[in-house]
Design a protein around this motif. Structure first.
Motif, mmCIF file in Angstrom:
data_model
loop_
_atom_site.group_PDB
_atom_site.id
_atom_site.type_symbol
_atom_site.label_atom_id
_atom_site.label_comp_id
_atom_site.label_asym_id
_atom_site.label_seq_id
_atom_site.Cartn_x
_atom_site.Cartn_y
_atom_site.Cartn_z
ATOM 1 N N TRP A 83 30.326 -0.266 8.468
ATOM 2 C CA TRP A 83 29.227 -0.701 9.217
ATOM 3 C C TRP A 83 29.516 -1.026 10.544
ATOM 4 O O TRP A 83 28.701 -0.582 11.726
ATOM 5 C CB TRP A 83 28.554 -1.949 8.488
ATOM 6 C CG TRP A 83 27.549 -2.513 9.236
ATOM 7 C CD1 TRP A 83 26.428 -2.145 9.329
ATOM 8 C CD2 TRP A 83 27.582 -3.758 9.936
ATOM 9 N NE1 TRP A 83 25.355 -2.798 9.858
ATOM 10 C CE2 TRP A 83 26.282 -4.016 10.325
ATOM 11 C CE3 TRP A 83 28.359 -4.795 10.399
ATOM 12 C CZ2 TRP A 83 25.941 -5.028 11.201
ATOM 13 C CZ3 TRP A 83 28.121 -5.758 11.111
ATOM 14 C CH2 TRP A 83 26.830 -5.941 11.629
ATOM 15 N N LEU A 84 30.676 -1.854 10.777
ATOM 16 C CA LEU A 84 31.076 -2.116 12.095
ATOM 17 C C LEU A 84 31.259 -0.799 12.852
ATOM 18 O O LEU A 84 31.118 -0.702 14.187
ATOM 19 C CB LEU A 84 32.314 -2.938 12.199
ATOM 20 C CG LEU A 84 32.224 -4.130 11.836
ATOM 21 C CD1 LEU A 84 33.660 -5.053 11.759
ATOM 22 C CD2 LEU A 84 31.430 -5.142 12.598
ATOM 23 N N GLY A 85 31.978 0.272 12.372
ATOM 24 C CA GLY A 85 32.222 1.552 13.076
ATOM 25 C C GLY A 85 30.843 2.154 13.454
ATOM 26 O O GLY A 85 30.554 2.800 14.466
ATOM 27 N N ARG A 86 29.842 2.179 12.418
ATOM 28 C CA ARG A 86 28.471 2.710 12.789
ATOM 29 C C ARG A 86 27.855 1.823 13.816
ATOM 30 O O ARG A 86 27.213 2.427 14.710
ATOM 31 C CB ARG A 86 27.613 2.742 11.496
ATOM 32 C CG ARG A 86 28.160 3.713 10.503
ATOM 33 C CD ARG A 86 26.841 4.178 9.462
ATOM 34 N NE ARG A 86 26.708 2.740 8.643
ATOM 35 C CZ ARG A 86 27.085 2.269 7.795
ATOM 36 N NH1 ARG A 86 28.511 3.133 6.973
ATOM 37 N NH2 ARG A 86 26.774 1.430 7.135
ATOM 38 N N GLU A 87 28.271 0.618 14.099
ATOM 39 C CA GLU A 87 27.495 -0.231 15.133
ATOM 40 C C GLU A 87 28.352 -0.101 16.273
ATOM 41 O O GLU A 87 27.888 -0.691 17.451
ATOM 42 C CB GLU A 87 27.557 -1.701 14.811
ATOM 43 C CG GLU A 87 26.522 -1.950 13.416
ATOM 44 C CD GLU A 87 25.078 -1.945 13.889
ATOM 45 O OE1 GLU A 87 24.722 -2.249 15.071
ATOM 46 O OE2 GLU A 87 24.471 -0.975 13.053
ATOM 47 N N MET A 89 31.492 -1.330 16.972
ATOM 48 C CA MET A 89 32.126 -2.193 17.139
ATOM 49 C C MET A 89 33.871 -2.072 16.777
ATOM 50 O O MET A 89 34.648 -2.932 17.398
ATOM 51 C CB MET A 89 31.760 -3.325 16.566
ATOM 52 C CG MET A 89 30.297 -4.235 17.083
ATOM 53 S SD MET A 89 29.728 -5.621 16.345
ATOM 54 C CE MET A 89 28.975 -4.947 14.877
ATOM 55 N N VAL A 90 33.886 -0.940 16.103
ATOM 56 C CA VAL A 90 35.334 -0.780 15.751
ATOM 57 C C VAL A 90 35.667 0.711 15.790
ATOM 58 O O VAL A 90 34.749 1.712 15.726
ATOM 59 C CB VAL A 90 35.866 -1.309 14.430
ATOM 60 C CG1 VAL A 90 35.926 -2.612 14.722
ATOM 61 C CG2 VAL A 90 35.101 -0.499 13.407
ATOM 62 N N ALA A 91 36.752 1.156 16.489
ATOM 63 C CA ALA A 91 37.078 2.566 16.684
ATOM 64 C C ALA A 91 37.686 3.100 15.286
ATOM 65 O O ALA A 91 37.049 4.535 15.142
ATOM 66 C CB ALA A 91 38.249 2.687 17.641
ATOM 67 N N SER A 92 38.011 2.525 14.338
ATOM 68 C CA SER A 92 38.518 3.158 12.900
ATOM 69 C C SER A 92 38.416 2.040 11.875
ATOM 70 O O SER A 92 38.249 0.816 12.377
ATOM 71 C CB SER A 92 39.831 3.697 13.216
ATOM 72 O OG SER A 92 40.743 2.513 13.576
ATOM 73 N N ASN A 93 38.138 2.541 10.771
ATOM 74 C CA ASN A 93 38.323 1.571 9.484
ATOM 75 C C ASN A 93 39.691 1.025 9.234
ATOM 76 O O ASN A 93 40.424 2.017 8.716
ATOM 77 C CB ASN A 93 37.734 2.071 8.602
ATOM 78 C CG ASN A 93 37.417 1.256 7.535
ATOM 79 O OD1 ASN A 93 37.888 0.201 7.103
ATOM 80 N ND2 ASN A 93 36.034 1.557 6.680
#
Length: 311
Positions: A83-87, A89-93
């Motif tokens: 979810w953070l990636g879709r937002e 806020m992060v480049a990778s999981n």
């Protein structure tokens, strides 16, 4: 960190419409993630793969969590970082390639020697003579020769060109067809030979038109199925007063474990069980060690000395 977590939990509750219980479990998992991140003094959006792997090791080693429990936690964390990636806020999981430790294989269940003897010695007064003789012979062969239930049901009363397997009562041997079409010969002990002789003397009185070759038949005269043997053995073990219902493979495990305790010959046990690879047989060394550990704890003077302050 708490703001990010609350936004994600709102997302799964409202937009994904997950069940309340699932949201509660996600909450607990993410609280754990926040705790680890705080200890490491790293923001949630700065967590790296190395952090996740370290925390998994802590949960598994120091925390004592099972592989399955860790897998569920990682699933929650993985969804959060997706979810953070879709937002943006992060480049990778950081959780993407992290897997939980494999759960250790449980040891096969084996009866104690006393329970095995109790079951083998049991005689039911409720059974018809032919039925009692048959069930007693089945128990003796499973425990005395370590057969798989499929090998047992495939046995014929005599050798033939079409037989999958057969018992040579005079020679005290069973010739069986095991996994992968592998044939082997196993010894049949004195008690099993006596039980087989009693059964063969009564076999034709079982009722129905007896199948000519099958060693073990039912009331209708046809070859016994594996399911029937499971049911009969479970019933017999409870009648015999055992606290645990016994299944055929448990007697095979008991055969291997007790033989290894007495002989310590792993190669011989491998041959008798028909294992293609000795690593399959080595699980019984763990059972044997458990036996030795219990014997040590019960008998060795140093094992019985209590640590000061313990009762």
């Amino acid at each position: 960190m708490e703001d990010l977590v609350q936004r994600y939990l709102e997302h799964v509750r409202v937009e994904k419409r997950l069940a309340q219980r699932t949201v509660e479990l996600y909450t607990l998992d993410l609280q754990k993630l926040c705790g680890y991140a705080e200890q490491a003094k790293v923001e949630l959006d700065q967590v790296q793969n190395t952090h996740i792997r370290r925390w998994v090791a802590q949960m598994h080693g120091g925390g004592g969590r099972s592989g399955r429990g860790i897998a569920l936690i990682l699933s929650g964390w993985r969804g959060f970082y997706a979810w953070l990636g879709r937002e943006g806020m992060v480049a990778s999981n950081p959780v993407q390639d992290v897997r939980a430790p494999k759960a250790g294989k449980p040891l096969p269940k084996a009866l104690s020697v006393d329970d095995s003897v109790q079951l083998a010695s049991f005689a039911s007064e409720d059974n018809e003579p032919w039925l009692e003789a048959r069930d007693a012979a089945i128990v003796e062969l499973l425990y005395g020769s370590g057969l798989r239930v499929g090998e047992l049901t495939g046995l014929d009363a005599m050798a033939s060109a079409t037989a999958r397997g057969w018992v040579d009562v005079q020679g005290a041997e069973a010739h069986v067809l095991g996994k992968g079409g592998k044939r082997r010969t196993v010894p049949v002990g004195r008690k099993a030979v006596e039980a087989l002789q009693r059964w063969l003397a009564l076999r034709d009185s079982a009722g129905g038109q007896a199948e000519q070759m099958a060693l073990f038949i039912g009331r209708n005269g046809t070859r016994l199925t594996a399911q029937s043997i499971w049911q009969r053995l479970k019933r017999r073990s409870l009648q015999a007063g055992l606290t645990t219902p016994v299944h055929p493979h448990m007697l095979r495990h008991s055969f291997a474990s007790h033989l290894l305790q007495s002989s310590s010959d792993l190669r011989a046990v491998q041959e008798l069980l028909g294992h293609a690879n000795i690593t399959t047989t080595q699980v019984y060394t763990r059972l044997d060690f458990q036996h030795l550990a219990k014997a040590y704890d019960a008998a060795h003077p140093r094992a019985r000395i209590k640590v000061a302050g313990q009762k």
